[in-house]
Design an enzyme around this catalytic site. Structure first.
Site, PDB file in Angstrom:
ATOM      1  N   ARG A 151       0.870  -1.173   0.000  1.00 15.70           N
ATOM      2  CA  ARG A 151       0.000   0.000   0.000  1.00 15.70           C
ATOM      3  C   ARG A 151       0.909   1.226   0.000  1.00 15.70           C
ATOM      4  O   ARG A 151       2.020   1.203   0.532  1.00 15.70           O
ATOM      5  CB  ARG A 151      -0.897   0.021   1.230  1.00 15.70           C
ATOM      6  CG  ARG A 151      -1.810  -1.186   1.370  1.00 15.70           C
ATOM      7  CD  ARG A 151      -2.599  -1.124   2.661  1.00 15.70           C
ATOM      8  NE  ARG A 151      -3.493  -2.273   2.823  1.00 15.70           N
ATOM      9  CZ  ARG A 151      -3.166  -3.401   3.428  1.00 15.70           C
ATOM     10  NH1 ARG A 151      -1.951  -3.537   3.950  1.00 15.70           N
ATOM     11  NH2 ARG A 151      -4.036  -4.386   3.537  1.00 15.70           N
ATOM     12  N   LYS A 175      -1.630  -2.378   7.841  1.00 15.35           N
ATOM     13  CA  LYS A 175      -2.742  -1.794   8.579  1.00 15.35           C
ATOM     14  C   LYS A 175      -3.055  -2.661   9.796  1.00 15.35           C
ATOM     15  O   LYS A 175      -2.950  -3.872   9.760  1.00 15.35           O
ATOM     16  CB  LYS A 175      -3.964  -1.668   7.675  1.00 15.35           C
ATOM     17  CG  LYS A 175      -3.761  -0.631   6.567  1.00 15.35           C
ATOM     18  CD  LYS A 175      -5.014  -0.370   5.773  1.00 15.35           C
ATOM     19  CE  LYS A 175      -4.809   0.764   4.781  1.00 15.35           C
ATOM     20  NZ  LYS A 175      -6.024   1.061   4.007  1.00 15.35           N
ATOM     21  N   HIS A 254      -3.183   2.278  -5.939  1.00 17.71           N
ATOM     22  CA  HIS A 254      -3.960   1.059  -5.758  1.00 17.71           C
ATOM     23  C   HIS A 254      -4.026   0.241  -7.047  1.00 17.71           C
ATOM     24  O   HIS A 254      -4.073  -0.992  -7.006  1.00 17.71           O
ATOM     25  CB  HIS A 254      -5.368   1.404  -5.278  1.00 17.71           C
ATOM     26  CG  HIS A 254      -5.874   0.480  -4.216  1.00 17.71           C
ATOM     27  ND1 HIS A 254      -5.245   0.313  -3.004  1.00 17.71           N
ATOM     28  CD2 HIS A 254      -6.942  -0.363  -4.196  1.00 17.71           C
ATOM     29  CE1 HIS A 254      -5.909  -0.566  -2.275  1.00 17.71           C
ATOM     30  NE2 HIS A 254      -6.930  -0.996  -2.976  1.00 17.71           N
ATOM     31  N   ARG A 257      -1.014  -1.793  -7.181  1.00 16.43           N
ATOM     32  CA  ARG A 257      -1.165  -2.932  -6.264  1.00 16.43           C
ATOM     33  C   ARG A 257      -1.977  -4.037  -6.940  1.00 16.43           C
ATOM     34  O   ARG A 257      -1.650  -5.219  -6.839  1.00 16.43           O
ATOM     35  CB  ARG A 257      -1.844  -2.441  -4.991  1.00 16.43           C
ATOM     36  CG  ARG A 257      -2.035  -3.469  -3.889  1.00 16.43           C
ATOM     37  CD  ARG A 257      -2.408  -2.711  -2.614  1.00 16.43           C
ATOM     38  NE  ARG A 257      -3.140  -3.510  -1.651  1.00 16.43           N
ATOM     39  CZ  ARG A 257      -2.561  -4.259  -0.706  1.00 16.43           C
ATOM     40  NH1 ARG A 257      -1.245  -4.327  -0.642  1.00 16.43           N
ATOM     41  NH2 ARG A 257      -3.293  -4.924   0.166  1.00 16.43           N
ATOM     42  N   HIS A 280      -3.677  -9.154   3.176  1.00 14.85           N
ATOM     43  CA  HIS A 280      -5.119  -9.292   3.364  1.00 14.85           C
ATOM     44  C   HIS A 280      -5.405 -10.218   4.538  1.00 14.85           C
ATOM     45  O   HIS A 280      -4.842 -11.304   4.635  1.00 14.85           O
ATOM     46  CB  HIS A 280      -5.779  -9.879   2.107  1.00 14.85           C
ATOM     47  CG  HIS A 280      -5.859  -8.916   0.971  1.00 14.85           C
ATOM     48  ND1 HIS A 280      -6.059  -9.307  -0.333  1.00 14.85           N
ATOM     49  CD2 HIS A 280      -5.776  -7.561   0.935  1.00 14.85           C
ATOM     50  CE1 HIS A 280      -6.104  -8.240  -1.121  1.00 14.85           C
ATOM     51  NE2 HIS A 280      -5.927  -7.180  -0.376  1.00 14.85           N
ATOM     52  N   TYR A 289      -9.274 -11.259  -7.459  1.00 11.92           N
ATOM     53  CA  TYR A 289      -8.295 -11.327  -8.544  1.00 11.92           C
ATOM     54  C   TYR A 289      -8.409 -12.598  -9.379  1.00 11.92           C
ATOM     55  O   TYR A 289      -7.748 -12.719 -10.409  1.00 11.92           O
ATOM     56  CB  TYR A 289      -6.879 -11.231  -7.974  1.00 11.92           C
ATOM     57  CG  TYR A 289      -6.593  -9.915  -7.323  1.00 11.92           C
ATOM     58  CD1 TYR A 289      -6.425  -8.754  -8.074  1.00 11.92           C
ATOM     59  CD2 TYR A 289      -6.503  -9.810  -5.943  1.00 11.92           C
ATOM     60  CE1 TYR A 289      -6.184  -7.541  -7.479  1.00 11.92           C
ATOM     61  CE2 TYR A 289      -6.254  -8.593  -5.331  1.00 11.92           C
ATOM     62  CZ  TYR A 289      -6.093  -7.465  -6.103  1.00 11.92           C
ATOM     63  OH  TYR A 289      -5.850  -6.254  -5.506  1.00 11.92           O
TER      64      TYR A 289
END
Length: 313
Positions: A151, A175, A254, A257, A280, A289
């Protein structure tokens, strides 16, 4: 407890910097979330305390008030985006909107770039800058971003200590304060070494001249954060897109990414490995994806299945 208003502001800032959301999109998010916050507030609730049932009750109230299906679908989308952000940032231990479905809602596929377009961006980065230092920094930024799928907030906030010793892997703090290891490609390691040498030389010159104290960040900045900001990188990326002959509206941190994940899948990478690389928490987040696998799997079956019919020569 942080107010809903501040939560909305932080979410919109992240959407602008990391996902490259357009101004109209941000305005729509803001309106939807302010309305949701007001509805929760009238019931003694807020973003941090609302449960799945509260969101469902809000959507029922929206339908009862006569809102169009498209408006209700958009409001749910805004709420889902907010709670995905909340979960990733760590101020919600769970995502209460995860299992909700709305009227006419279809899951959009992530925007991405072709390999040729990414290569053009990398080439533009190496040539873009007012001096050699900026060109080396820009090349390092882009090589690291595409090599790791980080990110943008993780990228610009990298501590310089993580880059010492010509590392084959970087420790990234994601995160929610979760750490993960991401491997570096050979071009990324070379770009990192070149930028680090230039950066250290500039800092040593500044120290001798007593102009500035050393920075703890790999990409120092003059702002309050002490490192290059997400907004500065976003502007830089738009300029690189122009230099590479790509429409700036198609390029954001993004999107790169997404390109990282898509190109890995096209190359045969395992979905769970990509989940770990992207940071994730849930595999379901990574599964978006899998659309890129359709053509590859179809070709695989037609080529290798013993009963597959082959074209006659």
């Amino acid at each position: 407890m942080i107010s809903d208003e501040n939560r909305i502001a932080a979410f919109l800032e992240a959407e602008a910097a990391e996902a490259g959301a357009a101004r109209n999109t941000l305005l729509a998010y803001g309106r939807d979330l302010v309305d949701f916050s007001a509805w929760l507030g009238a019931r003694g609730l807020g973003f941090e305390t609302a449960a799945q049932g509260d969101i469902e009750a809000y959507l029922v109230a929206c339908e009862a008030s006569g809102l169009a299906k498209s408006t209700r679908a958009r409001r749910l989308s805004s709420i889902r985006q907010l709670y995905r952000f909340a979960y990733e940032e760590g101020w919600r231990a769970e995502n209460p909107s995860l299992r909700l479905s709305g009227p006419g809602r279809s899951k959009a596929l992530p925007k991405t770039l072709s390999l040729a377009e990414v290569e053009a961006l990398l080439a533009a980065a190496a040539a873009h800058g007012r001096n050699e230092g900026e060109r080396l920094r820009n090349a390092c930024l882009m090589e690291l971003l595409y090599a790791t799928g980080m990110r943008v907030s993780e990228l610009v906030g990298l501590p310089v200590a993580a880059a010492r010793g010509n590392p084959a892997m970087l420790m990234v703090r994601g995160k929610g304060g979760k750490d993960r290891m991401v491997p570096l490609s050979r071009p990324a390691r070379e770009a990192l070494a070149a930028w680090l040498a230039c950066r250290d030389a500039a800092e040593e010159a500044a120290r001798i001249a007593r102009r500035a104290a050393p920075s703890r960040y790999l990409f120092p900045g003059s702002g309050a954060e002490g490192h290059l900001s997400r907004q500065q990188f976003f502007v830089l990326l738009k300029g690189l897109a122009l230099a590479a002959g790509i429409a700036p509206t198609r390029v954001s941190p993004h999107v790169l990414r997404h390109a990282f994940a898509t190109h890995l899948l096209e190359g045969g990478a395992d979905l769970r490995a990509i989940q770990m690389l992207l940071g994730h928490a849930e595999l379901s987040t990574t599964e978006i994806y899998t659309h890129v696998l359709d053509a590859r799997l179809r070709d695989l079956v037609l080529t290798h299945h013993p009963l597959a019919r082959k074209d006659e020569k």
